[in-house]
Enzyme design. Structure first.
Site: not given
Length: 381
Positions: A94, A167, A194, A216, A286
């Site tokens: 990270y 988030n 997400s 997806r 991301g």
């Protein structure tokens, strides 16, 4: 107390350039030493002494609780999530790494038990969340410096409070910082299910923005579609559908997005760029596919598209504490129907709850990669 045993470790963001946490944030305020013994005067924590597979290197240990100094705050942790960034830190890939040994967890919510004589910003009973990453939230209690904490309302659901620090703030900043969007404008995003994606859907709806949400394909697609639409999603399209010629007809009725939010990379990010309006911006936060973002020369030259990146930790370093606090309270939404204050912002589904002693199963759950509807969590009982 609760929390979820699954975690999306297979979808952790791509490796970033590493930095050590500043000296001021390397302190382990809750402990004088790490011990495997069980003594009533000690608190439990999930500790790792070296980087590697989280299921193998993280251990449940007992820590001595430090004395509360003048500017310190004694906090009882109520709940903490397992996020991809937590896994990345333990693996050692990270952008910010704590000094080892370290307590895992970058996010969570705790209740103030006691405060030092010079503490003025919090009081016993308040709920608090970490101001910065690397605090180590996977423990039952701790003593932190007052400057390491931010107060949050205690009348919101525990799950919301525990996941408020990363988030929703990431979603809000990306929606307002890169393009001057007006009600009726469109935003397109991948990884829409997400934690950030769900927050984007709700905050965008509160701001009057339309969202085009890419998923997806999967067996339970309809169920997931219904859930995201209940959160405020306007349009749902699969990755495969986004590549079809029919999308041209779709954009005759829906404004082309001026902002794209990319958490995947690879072909998925290329498709987002293909559907951006001229002059639009794609923000990457991301890299779940662990593939590079590829933009054609024609997209950059003839459409004048802009490629940007966003990392909340860096954003907080670049801004004042006052503005950081505003990030969590989301003041522009205060008069809107969907707000943190009325507990309707960010209602997420949880996969279950596990005590700290079940950490190995949580960190190596076979279904972890498939659990993407909500950030998973650890219970702190």
């Amino acid at each position: 107390m609760w929390v979820c045993g699954a975690l999306c470790r297979a979808r952790a963001p791509a490796q970033l350039g590493q930095r050590r946490l500043p000296e001021s944030r390397r302190r382990r305020p809750a402990s004088a030493s790490f011990s495997a013994s069980a003594e009533p005067s000690r608190v439990r924590a999930l500790v790792y002494g070296h980087h590697g597979d989280p299921a193998k290197v993280v251990e449940l240990k007992n820590l001595e609780l430090a004395a509360v100094g003048g500017s310190d705050v004694h906090v009882k942790m109520l709940a903490a999530p397992i996020n991809p960034s937590d896994i990345n830190m333990i693996q050692g890939n990270y952008g910010l790494l704590p000094q080892l040994p370290a307590v895992g967890g970058n996010e969570g919510v705790g209740q103030v038990v006691a405060v030092g004589s010079s503490v003025t910003g919090v009081k016993p009973g308040d709920w608090v969340i970490p101001a910065n990453p690397g605090l180590g939230t996977w423990r039952t209690e701790a003593v932190f410096g007052e400057e390491e904490l931010i107060t949050v309302p205690s009348d919101i659901p525990l799950q919301c409070a525990a996941t408020l620090g990363v988030n929703p703030c990431t979603a809000y900043r990306m929606l307002v910082d890169f393009e001057r969007l007006q009600p009726g404008d469109s935003v397109i995003q991948n990884a829409s299910n997400s934690g950030v994606g769900q927050a984007v859907i709700q905050i965008a709806a509160a701001l009057g923005l339309r969202t085009i949400n890419v998923l997806r394909d999967r067996p339970d697609l309809q169920k997931l579609t219904d859930r995201l639409k209940n959160l405020g999603a306007d349009h749902i399209v699969t990755e495969e559908g986004l590549r079809k010629p029919e999308m041209k007809s779709f954009f005759k009725d829906v404004p082309q997005p001026r902002l794209a939010l990319n958490c995947v990379g690879g072909k998925s990010s290329t498709e987002l760029l293909r559907h951006l309006a001229p002059g639009g911006t794609m923000v990457t936060y991301g890299g779940m596919a662990k593939q590079p973002v590829i933009a054609s020369a024609s997209q950059l030259i003839f459409k004048d598209l802009k490629l940007r990146g966003f990392w909340l930790s860096q954003w907080k370093k670049d801004h004042s504490p006052e503005l950081i606090c505003l990030c969590w309270t989301l003041p522009p939404l205060a008069s809107r129907p969907r707000t943190i204050q009325d507990s309707q912002l960010y209602p997420v589904r949880f996969c279950g709850s596990e005590p700290l002693s079940h950490h190995s199963a949580c960190l190596s759950a076979p279904g972890a990669a498939a659990c993407t509807l909500s950030p998973p969590r650890l219970s702190l009982s």
